[in-house]
Design a protein around this motif. Sequence first.
Motif, PDB file in Angstrom:
ATOM      1  N   CYS A 123       7.999  -6.243 -13.909  1.00  0.00           N
ATOM      2  CA  CYS A 123       6.909  -5.737 -13.066  1.00  0.00           C
ATOM      3  C   CYS A 123       5.559  -6.326 -13.501  1.00  0.00           C
ATOM      4  O   CYS A 123       5.147  -6.175 -14.653  1.00  0.00           O
ATOM      5  CB  CYS A 123       6.851  -4.211 -13.152  1.00  0.00           C
ATOM      6  SG  CYS A 123       5.484  -3.541 -12.201  1.00  0.00           S
ATOM      7  N   PRO A 124       4.860  -6.979 -12.588  1.00  0.00           N
ATOM      8  CA  PRO A 124       3.600  -7.626 -12.972  1.00  0.00           C
ATOM      9  C   PRO A 124       2.472  -6.654 -13.278  1.00  0.00           C
ATOM     10  O   PRO A 124       1.432  -7.075 -13.803  1.00  0.00           O
ATOM     11  CB  PRO A 124       3.265  -8.474 -11.739  1.00  0.00           C
ATOM     12  CG  PRO A 124       3.958  -7.815 -10.607  1.00  0.00           C
ATOM     13  CD  PRO A 124       5.204  -7.213 -11.185  1.00  0.00           C
ATOM     14  N   VAL A 125       2.653  -5.375 -12.924  1.00  0.00           N
ATOM     15  CA  VAL A 125       1.616  -4.399 -13.271  1.00  0.00           C
ATOM     16  C   VAL A 125       2.160  -3.344 -14.246  1.00  0.00           C
ATOM     17  O   VAL A 125       1.597  -2.271 -14.391  1.00  0.00           O
ATOM     18  CB  VAL A 125       0.995  -3.743 -12.012  1.00  0.00           C
ATOM     19  CG1 VAL A 125      -0.072  -4.616 -11.409  1.00  0.00           C
ATOM     20  CG2 VAL A 125       2.044  -3.403 -10.983  1.00  0.00           C
ATOM     21  N   LYS A 126       3.282  -3.701 -14.878  1.00  0.00           N
ATOM     22  CA  LYS A 126       3.811  -2.928 -15.997  1.00  0.00           C
ATOM     23  C   LYS A 126       4.068  -1.454 -15.668  1.00  0.00           C
ATOM     24  O   LYS A 126       3.736  -0.560 -16.466  1.00  0.00           O
ATOM     25  CB  LYS A 126       2.881  -3.069 -17.205  1.00  0.00           C
ATOM     26  CG  LYS A 126       2.662  -4.527 -17.597  1.00  0.00           C
ATOM     27  CD  LYS A 126       1.619  -4.696 -18.657  1.00  0.00           C
ATOM     28  CE  LYS A 126       2.107  -4.214 -19.981  1.00  0.00           C
ATOM     29  NZ  LYS A 126       1.333  -4.761 -21.105  1.00  0.00           N
ATOM     30  N   ILE A 127       4.628  -1.225 -14.499  1.00  0.00           N
ATOM     31  CA  ILE A 127       4.924   0.159 -14.125  1.00  0.00           C
ATOM     32  C   ILE A 127       6.215   0.589 -14.823  1.00  0.00           C
ATOM     33  O   ILE A 127       7.191  -0.163 -14.862  1.00  0.00           O
ATOM     34  CB  ILE A 127       5.090   0.288 -12.592  1.00  0.00           C
ATOM     35  CG1 ILE A 127       3.786  -0.102 -11.899  1.00  0.00           C
ATOM     36  CG2 ILE A 127       5.520   1.690 -12.197  1.00  0.00           C
ATOM     37  CD1 ILE A 127       3.867  -0.106 -10.382  1.00  0.00           C
ATOM     38  N   ASP A 128       6.205   1.801 -15.355  1.00  0.00           N
ATOM     39  CA  ASP A 128       7.421   2.324 -15.986  1.00  0.00           C
ATOM     40  C   ASP A 128       8.311   2.903 -14.875  1.00  0.00           C
ATOM     41  O   ASP A 128       8.383   4.109 -14.666  1.00  0.00           O
ATOM     42  CB  ASP A 128       7.047   3.390 -17.030  1.00  0.00           C
ATOM     43  CG  ASP A 128       8.234   3.747 -17.907  1.00  0.00           C
ATOM     44  OD1 ASP A 128       9.369   3.382 -17.549  1.00  0.00           O
ATOM     45  OD2 ASP A 128       8.024   4.396 -18.947  1.00  0.00           O
ATOM     46  N   CYS A 152       1.617  -0.419  -7.674  1.00  0.00           N
ATOM     47  CA  CYS A 152       2.612  -1.385  -7.171  1.00  0.00           C
ATOM     48  C   CYS A 152       1.979  -2.362  -6.178  1.00  0.00           C
ATOM     49  O   CYS A 152       1.271  -1.961  -5.263  1.00  0.00           O
ATOM     50  CB  CYS A 152       3.739  -0.615  -6.496  1.00  0.00           C
ATOM     51  SG  CYS A 152       4.955  -1.645  -5.673  1.00  0.00           S
ATOM     52  N   ILE A 153       2.259  -3.653  -6.377  1.00  0.00           N
ATOM     53  CA  ILE A 153       1.736  -4.656  -5.445  1.00  0.00           C
ATOM     54  C   ILE A 153       2.847  -5.151  -4.512  1.00  0.00           C
ATOM     55  O   ILE A 153       2.692  -6.180  -3.851  1.00  0.00           O
ATOM     56  CB  ILE A 153       1.061  -5.833  -6.175  1.00  0.00           C
ATOM     57  CG1 ILE A 153       2.047  -6.569  -7.098  1.00  0.00           C
ATOM     58  CG2 ILE A 153      -0.155  -5.345  -6.957  1.00  0.00           C
ATOM     59  CD1 ILE A 153       1.496  -7.900  -7.630  1.00  0.00           C
ATOM     60  N   ARG A 154       3.974  -4.455  -4.517  1.00  0.00           N
ATOM     61  CA  ARG A 154       5.092  -4.741  -3.603  1.00  0.00           C
ATOM     62  C   ARG A 154       5.552  -6.197  -3.708  1.00  0.00           C
ATOM     63  O   ARG A 154       5.663  -6.902  -2.710  1.00  0.00           O
ATOM     64  CB  ARG A 154       4.700  -4.432  -2.166  1.00  0.00           C
ATOM     65  CG  ARG A 154       4.096  -3.046  -2.002  1.00  0.00           C
ATOM     66  CD  ARG A 154       4.878  -2.209  -1.045  1.00  0.00           C
ATOM     67  NE  ARG A 154       4.268  -0.892  -0.920  1.00  0.00           N
ATOM     68  CZ  ARG A 154       3.490  -0.526   0.076  1.00  0.00           C
ATOM     69  NH1 ARG A 154       3.232  -1.371   1.045  1.00  0.00           N
ATOM     70  NH2 ARG A 154       3.009   0.696   0.119  1.00  0.00           N
ATOM     71  N   CYS A 155       5.810  -6.615  -4.936  1.00  0.00           N
ATOM     72  CA  CYS A 155       6.232  -8.013  -5.138  1.00  0.00           C
ATOM     73  C   CYS A 155       7.739  -8.161  -5.057  1.00  0.00           C
ATOM     74  O   CYS A 155       8.242  -9.252  -4.854  1.00  0.00           O
ATOM     75  CB  CYS A 155       5.724  -8.501  -6.490  1.00  0.00           C
ATOM     76  SG  CYS A 155       6.603  -7.759  -7.881  1.00  0.00           S
ATOM     77  N   SER A 156       8.482  -7.102  -5.322  1.00  0.00           N
ATOM     78  CA  SER A 156       9.949  -7.043  -5.256  1.00  0.00           C
ATOM     79  C   SER A 156      10.660  -7.492  -6.522  1.00  0.00           C
ATOM     80  O   SER A 156      11.896  -7.530  -6.549  1.00  0.00           O
ATOM     81  CB  SER A 156      10.515  -7.826  -4.061  1.00  0.00           C
ATOM     82  OG  SER A 156      10.606  -9.222  -4.344  1.00  0.00           O
ATOM     83  N   ALA A 157       9.919  -7.813  -7.584  1.00  0.00           N
ATOM     84  CA  ALA A 157      10.591  -8.245  -8.818  1.00  0.00           C
ATOM     85  C   ALA A 157      11.568  -7.183  -9.321  1.00  0.00           C
ATOM     86  O   ALA A 157      12.645  -7.501  -9.824  1.00  0.00           O
ATOM     87  CB  ALA A 157       9.558  -8.554  -9.894  1.00  0.00           C
ATOM     88  N   CYS A 158      11.185  -5.899  -9.165  1.00  0.00           N
ATOM     89  CA  CYS A 158      12.050  -4.832  -9.684  1.00  0.00           C
ATOM     90  C   CYS A 158      13.360  -4.746  -8.906  1.00  0.00           C
ATOM     91  O   CYS A 158      14.381  -4.342  -9.455  1.00  0.00           O
ATOM     92  CB  CYS A 158      11.322  -3.490  -9.688  1.00  0.00           C
ATOM     93  SG  CYS A 158      10.624  -3.002  -8.099  1.00  0.00           S
ATOM     94  N   SER A 159      13.339  -5.137  -7.643  1.00  0.00           N
ATOM     95  CA  SER A 159      14.588  -5.166  -6.872  1.00  0.00           C
ATOM     96  C   SER A 159      15.438  -6.345  -7.317  1.00  0.00           C
ATOM     97  O   SER A 159      16.645  -6.218  -7.533  1.00  0.00           O
ATOM     98  CB  SER A 159      14.298  -5.321  -5.378  1.00  0.00           C
ATOM     99  OG  SER A 159      13.550  -4.238  -4.903  1.00  0.00           O
TER     100      SER A 159
HETATM  101  S1  SF4 Z   1       7.972  -5.081  -9.755  1.00  0.00           S
HETATM  102 FE1  SF4 Z   1       6.259  -3.630  -9.948  1.00  0.00          FE
HETATM  103  S2  SF4 Z   1       4.724  -4.370  -8.499  1.00  0.00           S
HETATM  104 FE2  SF4 Z   1       6.627  -5.407  -7.983  1.00  0.00          FE
HETATM  105  S3  SF4 Z   1       7.541  -4.109  -6.377  1.00  0.00           S
HETATM  106 FE3  SF4 Z   1       8.392  -3.432  -8.307  1.00  0.00          FE
HETATM  107  S4  SF4 Z   1       7.046  -1.776  -8.987  1.00  0.00           S
HETATM  108 FE4  SF4 Z   1       5.961  -2.884  -7.382  1.00  0.00          FE
END
Ligand code: SF4
Length: 727
Positions: A379-384, A318-325
């Motif tokens: 998610c820019p790093v494709k985390i599930d 996670c790069i803490r970008c906040s897209a998932c929020s």
């Molecule tokens: S979208 Fe992916 S990289 Fe960004 S905060 Fe959420 S988990 Fe982390």
Amino acid sequence: MSKADRLREIMDEEGDAVHANTQSFNRGRYDSVADLEDYEALKEEARTIKEDAIERLPELIDRLEETVEGNGGTLYLADDVADANRYIREVVGEESAKTVVKSKSMTSEELDVNDALATDGHEVVETDLGEWVLQVADEAPSHIVAPAIHKSREAIAELLNEHFDSDEPLETAEELTTFARETLGERISEADVGMTGANFIAADTGTMALVTSEGNARKSIAATDTHVAIAGVEKVIPSIEDLQPFVELIGRSGTGQDITSYISLLTPPVKTPTINFNDDETPLSALDDDDREFHLVLIDNGRMAMRNDDDLRETLYCIRCSACSNVCANFQQVGGHAFGGETYSGGIATGWEAGVEGTDVAGEFNDLCTGCSRCVDACPVKIDIPWINTVVRDRVNRGKAGKIDFLVDGLTPDDEAGNPPLQKRLFGNFETVAKLGSALAPLSNWLADTTVSKRMMDRFLGIDARRDLPEFKRETLTEWCTDRDSTIQNPRRQAVLYPDLYTNHVQIERGKAAIRVLETLGVDVVVPTAPSSGRAPLSQGMVETARDHAERVADSLDPFIEEGRDIVVIEPSDLAMFEREYEQLLDLATQERLADESYEIMEYVFGLLENGADAAALCEGAGEHVAYHSHCQQRTLGLEGHTVAVLEHCGFDVWTSDVECCGMAGSFGYKSDYYDVSMAAGDELRRQFHEKDTQNRTVVASGTSCLEQLDSLLERHPTHPIELLVD
Ligand code: SF4
């Protein structure tokens, strides 16, 4: 206060601001990534770098230590919060620092470093605008990138006017930011120590990337001669060249900016003279390497254990970008004060909090993730992210025991070794409920609909009495098909229509419509008896039960695949099981075989029409105006367009909603705790379907949950799009 009341209170106080800001970020992300030449390739590149970095982490930390020390700084690897704070207090104490200026850092929030330093008499001043507002308000961040996202401009003006007692009340955004800039500028100029986080740290050069909106991190470092940087160990990447994809992605993914206002690349200790803000004549000191002190505090605090945990390991990418929020329908309603733990918020917070604080903390908010999967694309790093939430839910279940759970222990039809609460067990075993419901219909439907039953279910099972329960059909789809012979001679294709739980027991009309459409297009269709996909238990964190379903589904469909039949699925969430979640539940070869041969019903019809089937044999749309909401998981699978294309091909005029998720999400909207959140999430859908251009359109939706939610939101009765095609 009950959970439902607490969520209502947060939504009342913060919901509007959170909703407006996250939606704006989310729309910005779509616009911004659309400009990239190859967004998916960039994400893949970023993912590969993170996978490699976490794999080689111990080696990279050693390399970084050498580099930082070679550059003239110090690296301290802290085991945990106490260890990190002890070291930081020592450094700041040795400087006899009165004031420490700090830029935004979630890792420093994890440490509560401000409180730790305050115990020694140091004043820590937040210099990020949002963090500073929250420091004045004595509140916690509600978003990992925009910490004061829950506050409106009016609320911030009221806060600052009250706190600083200004002569001229502050009102406009410009007045507020000018005041903040001047106040913080003064505090930075008098500070002794600058404290920052670090978004990325290159092991080969010791270069840190700091991503900020206001340039405050760079200023805090330049103005003070001691720099303390705090970062989790996962922030280390192999090389400075690896920064490129992250720089491209982080601003676009989070706030929808093509590039964040300030991306500072520093190789500390920085080789610039310190600034004396009180000396107008010679503000810059003579350049002297000894002027600058640099301490990099790398924090483990559970991360190395996460690295060894197959299910939580991805969190470290996670790069803490906040897209998932920002993309999350529930986060958009409640924000991070409800959808978050001690430090982190949003969908990925479950992984972070489980790793650094423990499963119990993650369990407090984990159920707000409905598994809709919209964050997976974002998610820019494709985390599930949904899978991490599911696994943590499973772990929470294993540690829980409800008051009357002993009554059902050993009597339930699931495979759970743990002890999920009664409500989860009920929803997780919905297949059994549906079988009973159909066997006893119409009595079961009548009984479930009585006021007494609804009250009892609300009280003992947490099923909200305001929801209409599914109406079970006495004759299931598979029973209807038993006495039915295929009429197709020389079939174009042969298919299995998978009898998902809802199509088989509740919405059997869409199943019949699907069979008729497929036969009209020359497909020989069989509807076998098959287990439910396991979506229901998986959504409750009952992973072993879901695995058992997955294995039985694969066994039951495999002979049909063997004889060359395609698998056609009506319910998008079940197709998503085959395509995504079964990767976690089955061996790879079995999963790939099933996924490769499976199609969503409208995708399949699209394929038939593309390959010469006669659309004229289907219902003629004749320009009928249709408003369509596609299912969240269908969108994640990239299958929304097929429905639109088929309907348009057949002459319908189609309008499509852009709502990420209807808010119902399987059992989520039924639960008393979450009914209000679910309805609030659905409100945007209601609004869109009541616009001038949509209010008289025929409403269609692909998913069971969407259909139920739309039915409760609108006066018009929604149907599945396949039903429009039956002549
Ligand atoms: S979208 Fe992916 S990289 Fe960004 S905060 Fe959420 S988990 Fe982390």
